[in-house]
Design an enzyme around this catalytic site. Structure first.
Site, PDB file in Angstrom:
ATOM      1  N   ASP A  39      -3.686  -5.158   8.719  1.00 29.36           N
ATOM      2  CA  ASP A  39      -4.263  -4.158   7.859  1.00 29.36           C
ATOM      3  C   ASP A  39      -3.654  -4.166   6.675  1.00 29.36           C
ATOM      4  OD1 ASP A  39      -5.635  -3.341  10.093  1.00 29.36           O
ATOM      5  OD2 ASP A  39      -4.616  -1.924  10.787  1.00 29.36           O
ATOM      6  N   LYS A  61      -9.025  -1.891   6.302  1.00 30.18           N
ATOM      7  CA  LYS A  61     -10.095  -0.933   6.052  1.00 30.18           C
ATOM      8  C   LYS A  61      -9.774  -0.112   4.745  1.00 30.18           C
ATOM      9  CE  LYS A  61     -11.148  -1.341  10.689  1.00 30.18           C
ATOM     10  NZ  LYS A  61     -11.467  -0.392  12.023  1.00 30.18           N
ATOM     11  N   MET A 177      -4.682  10.364   6.458  1.00 30.04           N
ATOM     12  CA  MET A 177      -5.772   9.856   5.622  1.00 30.04           C
ATOM     13  C   MET A 177      -7.000  10.873   5.124  1.00 30.04           C
ATOM     14  SD  MET A 177      -6.454   7.188   8.805  1.00 30.04           S
ATOM     15  CE  MET A 177      -6.543   8.163   9.952  1.00 30.04           C
TER      16      MET A 177
END
Length: 266
Positions: A39, A61, A177
């Site tokens: 990631d 991502k 996030m």
């Protein structure tokens, strides 16, 4: 590397950012891997620990941009495992804490692929700690709530969070996030009656040498984060424990173990 007859997948938690915070078991499994799917938030130093011949595939991502969709990542894990490879799925934090590791594990199980989940240190706890903020404290908070700031409805995204309910819950609230959503959810908490002077902090790139910590209040944190150009990856922590940041940061700012060992050797 010798290829095994039966493939296997390790879902490995890489920890919160500092490469030294991966577990011993996680590092050992990473070094054994023939294929690594990693990631965006995985420390580059960890990839250097892999076998030189290991295939490295970036599947990270970013906000509003996914290199691969989740079903495509699942398909790659299954593909390489069926080829008899030892596969490492290297994920920031812990695979099962907003890391979609549960979805990957279910896909592997349905495909009949053997796998093991190796827990990692979640940023929800480690990043506040690195900033001098204990997420629980007997005098300040006896509960901890961890939520995601991604609030998109529908599709394969998480459902919207009931911020009004969280405002009434008390204790410590950690939002992962949630940089883009910060103005919205802090406003919803204020409208739900949460004290505007509740201590709040936002921590960018926690546990790394690039860590930035902004301590403010629930009422002012969104504006100050904008003024100081706080960007992802960052988490927000709300609650009375944040008031300890100024006292305990000096402790967390001590030299690293590696620095101490080097100084003793010189």
């Amino acid at each position: 590397m010798v290829q095994s007859e039966t493939g296997h997948v390790f879902l490995i938690g890489a920890g919160p950012g500092d490469p030294e915070l991966i577990t011993v078991k996680g590092l050992r499994s990473l070094r054994a891997a023939e294929v690594i799917l990693y990631d965006r938030l995985v420390a580059p130093e960890l990839l250097e620990e892999a076998h030189p011949s290991a295939l490295r595939i970036f599947v990270g991502k970013q906000p509003q941009h996914h290199t691969l969709k989740q079903h495509e990542i699942n398909a790659l894990l299954i593909k390489y495992a069926r080829e008899g490879k030892i596969v490492a799925r290297l994920k920031g934090g812990d695979p099962y804490v907003f890391g979609r590791g549960g979805e990957e594990a279910l896909a592997l199980r349905e495909a009949g692929i053997s796998f093991e989940v190796i827990p990692g240190i979640t940023s929800a706890i480690a990043v506040p700690t690195a900033a001098g903020i204990p997420v629980t404290h007997r005098d300040y908070a006896s509960s901890l709530t961890i939520v995601t700031g991604h609030e998109a409805r529908g599709g394969d995204e998480a459902p919207a969070i009931n911020w009004e309910a969280l405002a009434k819950l008390g204790g410590t609230i950690v939002v992962l996030m949630g940089v883009r959503a910060l103005p919205r959810f802090t406003q919803q908490m204020l409208e739900a009656g949460m004290n505007p002077q509740t201590p709040a902090a936002i921590i960018q790139e926690g546990t790394t040498s690039r860590q930035r910590t902004l301590v403010a209040t629930l009422e002012s944190i969104a504006l100050q984060a904008l003024e100081q150009d706080i960007t992802s990856p960052a988490l927000t922590i709300i609650g009375e424990v944040v008031s300890l940041a100024h006292e305990l940061h000096a402790i967390t700012a001590l030299p690293s173990v590696q620095d101490l060992l080097l100084s003793r050797a010189s």
